[in-house]
Design a protein around this motif. Structure first.
Motif, PDB file in Angstrom:
ATOM      1  N   LEU A  51      46.317   5.439 -18.405  1.00 58.77           N
ATOM      2  CA  LEU A  51      47.554   5.766 -17.677  1.00 58.77           C
ATOM      3  C   LEU A  51      47.909   7.252 -17.754  1.00 58.77           C
ATOM      4  O   LEU A  51      48.881   7.684 -17.143  1.00 58.77           O
ATOM      5  CB  LEU A  51      48.732   4.945 -18.213  1.00 58.77           C
ATOM      6  CG  LEU A  51      48.781   3.498 -17.762  1.00 58.77           C
ATOM      7  CD1 LEU A  51      49.826   2.735 -18.575  1.00 58.77           C
ATOM      8  CD2 LEU A  51      49.070   3.403 -16.284  1.00 58.77           C
ATOM      9  N   GLN A  52      47.135   8.039 -18.490  1.00 58.18           N
ATOM     10  CA  GLN A  52      47.471   9.458 -18.658  1.00 58.18           C
ATOM     11  C   GLN A  52      47.750  10.171 -17.340  1.00 58.18           C
ATOM     12  O   GLN A  52      48.784  10.829 -17.220  1.00 58.18           O
ATOM     13  CB  GLN A  52      46.377  10.187 -19.429  1.00 58.18           C
ATOM     14  CG  GLN A  52      46.709  11.657 -19.617  1.00 58.18           C
ATOM     15  CD  GLN A  52      45.715  12.390 -20.489  1.00 58.18           C
ATOM     16  OE1 GLN A  52      44.920  11.778 -21.188  1.00 58.18           O
ATOM     17  NE2 GLN A  52      45.765  13.689 -20.458  1.00 58.18           N
ATOM     18  N   PRO A  53      46.904  10.067 -16.314  1.00 58.61           N
ATOM     19  CA  PRO A  53      47.220  10.802 -15.086  1.00 58.61           C
ATOM     20  C   PRO A  53      48.502  10.316 -14.417  1.00 58.61           C
ATOM     21  O   PRO A  53      49.240  11.108 -13.822  1.00 58.61           O
ATOM     22  CB  PRO A  53      46.001  10.583 -14.187  1.00 58.61           C
ATOM     23  CG  PRO A  53      45.155   9.562 -14.837  1.00 58.61           C
ATOM     24  CD  PRO A  53      45.604   9.408 -16.252  1.00 58.61           C
ATOM     25  N   VAL A  54      48.793   9.030 -14.545  1.00 56.63           N
ATOM     26  CA  VAL A  54      50.016   8.474 -13.951  1.00 56.63           C
ATOM     27  C   VAL A  54      51.239   9.010 -14.688  1.00 56.63           C
ATOM     28  O   VAL A  54      52.199   9.492 -14.066  1.00 56.63           O
ATOM     29  CB  VAL A  54      49.995   6.925 -14.002  1.00 56.63           C
ATOM     30  CG1 VAL A  54      51.309   6.343 -13.509  1.00 56.63           C
ATOM     31  CG2 VAL A  54      48.808   6.377 -13.228  1.00 56.63           C
ATOM     32  N   ILE A  55      51.208   8.949 -16.019  1.00 59.08           N
ATOM     33  CA  ILE A  55      52.340   9.404 -16.832  1.00 59.08           C
ATOM     34  C   ILE A  55      52.541  10.904 -16.660  1.00 59.08           C
ATOM     35  O   ILE A  55      53.677  11.375 -16.500  1.00 59.08           O
ATOM     36  CB  ILE A  55      52.113   9.043 -18.321  1.00 59.08           C
ATOM     37  CG1 ILE A  55      51.999   7.521 -18.505  1.00 59.08           C
ATOM     38  CG2 ILE A  55      53.203   9.636 -19.202  1.00 59.08           C
ATOM     39  CD1 ILE A  55      53.213   6.718 -18.121  1.00 59.08           C
ATOM     40  N   PHE A  56      51.471  11.674 -16.655  1.00 57.74           N
ATOM     41  CA  PHE A  56      51.598  13.121 -16.480  1.00 57.74           C
ATOM     42  C   PHE A  56      52.083  13.469 -15.081  1.00 57.74           C
ATOM     43  O   PHE A  56      52.867  14.405 -14.906  1.00 57.74           O
ATOM     44  CB  PHE A  56      50.287  13.826 -16.806  1.00 57.74           C
ATOM     45  CG  PHE A  56      49.983  13.896 -18.285  1.00 57.74           C
ATOM     46  CD1 PHE A  56      50.744  13.214 -19.231  1.00 57.74           C
ATOM     47  CD2 PHE A  56      48.919  14.641 -18.735  1.00 57.74           C
ATOM     48  CE1 PHE A  56      50.462  13.283 -20.584  1.00 57.74           C
ATOM     49  CE2 PHE A  56      48.624  14.722 -20.098  1.00 57.74           C
ATOM     50  CZ  PHE A  56      49.400  14.037 -21.021  1.00 57.74           C
ATOM     51  N   ALA A  57      51.660  12.702 -14.068  1.00 53.66           N
ATOM     52  CA  ALA A  57      52.166  12.929 -12.703  1.00 53.66           C
ATOM     53  C   ALA A  57      53.657  12.613 -12.637  1.00 53.66           C
ATOM     54  O   ALA A  57      54.419  13.344 -11.982  1.00 53.66           O
ATOM     55  CB  ALA A  57      51.388  12.077 -11.702  1.00 53.66           C
ATOM     56  N   MET A  58      54.106  11.562 -13.324  1.00 56.75           N
ATOM     57  CA  MET A  58      55.539  11.242 -13.376  1.00 56.75           C
ATOM     58  C   MET A  58      56.308  12.378 -14.035  1.00 56.75           C
ATOM     59  O   MET A  58      57.367  12.792 -13.555  1.00 56.75           O
ATOM     60  CB  MET A  58      55.769   9.927 -14.142  1.00 56.75           C
ATOM     61  CG  MET A  58      55.275   8.699 -13.421  1.00 56.75           C
ATOM     62  SD  MET A  58      55.347   7.210 -14.457  1.00 56.75           S
ATOM     63  CE  MET A  58      57.108   6.970 -14.602  1.00 56.75           C
ATOM     64  N   ARG A  59      55.764  12.888 -15.146  1.00 52.86           N
ATOM     65  CA  ARG A  59      56.404  14.004 -15.852  1.00 52.86           C
ATOM     66  C   ARG A  59      56.494  15.233 -14.963  1.00 52.86           C
ATOM     67  O   ARG A  59      57.564  15.852 -14.848  1.00 52.86           O
ATOM     68  CB  ARG A  59      55.592  14.325 -17.113  1.00 52.86           C
ATOM     69  CG  ARG A  59      56.116  15.535 -17.901  1.00 52.86           C
ATOM     70  CD  ARG A  59      55.064  16.131 -18.797  1.00 52.86           C
ATOM     71  NE  ARG A  59      53.942  16.624 -17.991  1.00 52.86           N
ATOM     72  CZ  ARG A  59      52.727  16.868 -18.471  1.00 52.86           C
ATOM     73  NH1 ARG A  59      52.460  16.663 -19.746  1.00 52.86           N
ATOM     74  NH2 ARG A  59      51.768  17.313 -17.696  1.00 52.86           N
ATOM     75  N   ASP A  60      55.403  15.574 -14.309  1.00 48.45           N
ATOM     76  CA  ASP A  60      55.369  16.775 -13.472  1.00 48.45           C
ATOM     77  C   ASP A  60      56.285  16.646 -12.259  1.00 48.45           C
ATOM     78  O   ASP A  60      56.995  17.583 -11.904  1.00 48.45           O
ATOM     79  CB  ASP A  60      53.935  17.074 -13.033  1.00 48.45           C
ATOM     80  CG  ASP A  60      53.028  17.413 -14.208  1.00 48.45           C
ATOM     81  OD1 ASP A  60      53.538  17.665 -15.327  1.00 48.45           O
ATOM     82  OD2 ASP A  60      51.797  17.395 -14.013  1.00 48.45           O
ATOM     83  N   TRP A  61      56.286  15.482 -11.624  1.00 52.16           N
ATOM     84  CA  TRP A  61      57.158  15.265 -10.473  1.00 52.16           C
ATOM     85  C   TRP A  61      58.617  15.352 -10.902  1.00 52.16           C
ATOM     86  O   TRP A  61      59.425  16.004 -10.252  1.00 52.16           O
ATOM     87  CB  TRP A  61      56.859  13.906  -9.833  1.00 52.16           C
ATOM     88  CG  TRP A  61      57.607  13.705  -8.554  1.00 52.16           C
ATOM     89  CD1 TRP A  61      57.181  14.009  -7.298  1.00 52.16           C
ATOM     90  CD2 TRP A  61      58.923  13.157  -8.402  1.00 52.16           C
ATOM     91  NE1 TRP A  61      58.150  13.688  -6.379  1.00 52.16           N
ATOM     92  CE2 TRP A  61      59.231  13.160  -7.037  1.00 52.16           C
ATOM     93  CE3 TRP A  61      59.877  12.667  -9.300  1.00 52.16           C
ATOM     94  CZ2 TRP A  61      60.441  12.691  -6.526  1.00 52.16           C
ATOM     95  CZ3 TRP A  61      61.088  12.200  -8.795  1.00 52.16           C
ATOM     96  CH2 TRP A  61      61.359  12.216  -7.426  1.00 52.16           C
TER      97      TRP A  61
END
Length: 124
Positions: free
Chosen positions: A98-108
């Motif tokens: 889930l790292q790319p999903v969680i990091f995309a949520m953080r960045d967005w």
């Protein structure tokens, strides 16, 4: 998709929108993405360290969230045989994926989150 990856069964399998629902089901609760993020950032943590790292969460909510994440196969609960015996939480392979999903949520969120209001200013 990685053919070696563990698969999750969902009630909506076969529908084109099912992958979105599957992801939302895994990280859709308030504290779940934060817990996964902290474990991605810091690696395995004990309950108290995780509670301290997820500022604002109560012990009960953290316990319930960890149980839910464990049931969804995102988090492992390991008993560490030290004296005293303690519990340590870590991410499973699915949780780590889930790292790319969680990091995309953080960045967005960082891009669109309004700055915190100045506590000393009054609202008109």
């Amino acid at each position: 998709m990685n053919d070696d990856a563990e698969q999750l069964e969902m009630w909506c399998a076969g529908e084109d929108w099912c992958p979105i629902t599957t992801t939302a089901n895994l990280v859709g609760k308030k504290w779940h993405p934060v817990i996964v993020h902290r474990l991605l950032q810091n690696g395995p943590l004990g309950f108290n360290a995780l509670k301290e790292d997820v500022d604002g969460i109560s012990s009960k909510v953290l316990s319930d969230s960890l149980g839910d994440l464990e049931q969804k196969r995102l988090v492992n609960r390991d008993i560490v045989n030290e004296k005293p015996v303690r519990v340590e939480y870590s991410l499973t392979q699915i949780g780590k994926s889930l790292q790319p999903v969680i990091f995309a949520m953080r960045d967005w969120g960082a891009e669109y989150l309004a700055p915190a209001a100045d506590k000393n200013s009054s609202v008109a």
